[in-house]
Write a protein that holds these residues in place. Sequence first.
Motif, short mmCIF file in Angstrom:
data_model
loop_
_atom_site.label_atom_id
_atom_site.label_comp_id
_atom_site.label_asym_id
_atom_site.label_seq_id
_atom_site.Cartn_x
_atom_site.Cartn_y
_atom_site.Cartn_z
N GLY A 240 0.80 -1.22 0.00
CA GLY A 240 0.00 0.00 0.00
C GLY A 240 0.82 1.27 0.00
N ARG A 241 2.15 1.14 0.27
CA ARG A 241 3.05 2.30 0.32
C ARG A 241 2.46 3.41 1.20
N THR A 242 2.09 2.96 2.39
CA THR A 242 1.42 3.84 3.34
C THR A 242 1.84 3.47 4.76
N ILE A 243 1.81 4.46 5.65
CA ILE A 243 1.97 4.20 7.08
C ILE A 243 0.69 4.61 7.79
N ARG A 244 0.13 3.68 8.55
CA ARG A 244 -1.08 3.97 9.32
C ARG A 244 -0.71 4.24 10.78
N LEU A 245 -1.41 5.19 11.37
CA LEU A 245 -1.24 5.51 12.79
C LEU A 245 -2.53 5.18 13.52
N TYR A 246 -2.40 4.40 14.60
CA TYR A 246 -3.56 4.03 15.40
C TYR A 246 -3.38 4.51 16.84
N GLN A 247 -4.42 5.11 17.39
CA GLN A 247 -4.43 5.47 18.80
C GLN A 247 -4.87 4.25 19.60
N PRO A 262 1.15 8.77 3.14
CA PRO A 262 1.62 8.16 1.89
C PRO A 262 3.15 8.16 1.84
N ILE A 263 3.72 7.03 1.42
CA ILE A 263 5.17 6.87 1.33
C ILE A 263 5.54 6.49 -0.10
#
Length: 365
Positions: A240-247, A262-263
Motif C-alpha cells: 500500500g506504500r502507506t503508514i497507518r497511525l492508530y491510537q 503516503p510513502i
Amino acid sequence: MLRKIIKYCTYVILISFALLFLVFSILFINGGALREIQNVTPPECKRIESPQGSIEDLQIDKTNNTVILSVLDRRAKVQGEKVTGTISALDLTKHSLTNSVILNGPQDFQPHGLSLFNHVDGTKTLHVINHSEQNGELIEVFRKLPTQRNFFHLKTLSSPLLISPNDIIAIGPQSFYVANDSGATSIIERIAELIFSDGISPLLYFNGNNFVIAKDDLRSSSGINFISERNLLVVGETAGRTIRLYQLTSDGTIESEVMRLPIDGAVDNIDADADGNLWIANHIDTWSLTKSFLNKSFKSPTQIQKIVLNDDFSYKINTIYENNGKQISAGSIGAMHNNIVLIGSITEKQILACNLVSRAIEEIY
C-alpha cells in the motif's frame, strides 16, 4: 468448423499474452524499475561485518548502548540451503559484535522481526518471529534478568492467525502486535495481493493470553512500531506504500485510526527514536530486490527516511540515506542513536553505520 476452432484458440492465446504483458507491466512499473535512484549519503559510513548472516531487523537498547540483531543467512535459505539463525548483539561502546546472546534457543530457529521490552526492574523480554521449517510460524519469547548476560528461552507461542508474520512490537510486558505481510490462503488471493494490492493482511494483537485480529485490511505489512509517549501504534503497508497511525486505549487495543501517511516506496521495518521520530526503510525498486535474492551480483537500492511527527499530526519526511545498493543492498531497517544511523539488510552480511554529523564514528562510540 476446424477454422473456427483455430480462430478461437488464436484469440485465447492473444488475450492470454496481452494479460500477461499487462501484469508484467504493472509489476515492473509499480515496483520502481524505472525510478531514478538518488545518491544521498551522510558524511561518513562504516561497514560492520556480520559473518553469520544478514541482519533484516534490529533494535537499539537505549538503556545499555547495545543493538539486538536478527541474524540469518537469508540468501542461502532462499537458494535452498539449510541454515539456522541466532540473535546477536552489537556493543556500541566497544564497537564489538557478539556471536549470540541467547541460551537454550530452538534448534530450528529462523528469526525475522524482533522486539525488545524493558521492564521497570531491569528485566528484558525479547519477542522474535520464527519461521520454523518444522513447526510453522511461531513467536519465540526470551528473557534476561538484570544479573544475567544472555537471554534464556522462556516459551513459544503459536496460532493459526500467524499466516505470514513479518514484524512484531511489544507494547507491554506480555502484550504485543504482529504484522502479517500476507493474508492469502489461496493462490488467487495471493495474486490479488501482488497485482492489485488487495488489503487482506491481518494485524494481530496478543493480549497476554490469546491472539486476536485487530485489523484485517492491511495491504501487506512488513513494519510496525510503537510510540509509547503518545500511545500510538505505527503500521507500515508494503504494497500500500502507506503508514497507518492508530491510537491505542489504556488496555492496548486499538481505539481509532488517526491518519495514513503516503510513502514513495514499499515500506519495510520502522523504528522510533528517543524523540518520537520515525525511521523507515523503503524498497524503492522491488524489481531489483527480487533479482538480488536470486543473484548477489544484482544490487537493490536502499532508502532510509526520517518522519518528524508533530503533536498536531502534521509531519515532514526527509530522506537521510539513498543509494543504488553498492554500499549496502536491500536495506530493510534504519535506526538512529546518538546521531548514528544503523542500517541492516535482508541479504547483506553487514550493518552500515552512518554518521549524521562531522564527528568520527569512533568518537561517538
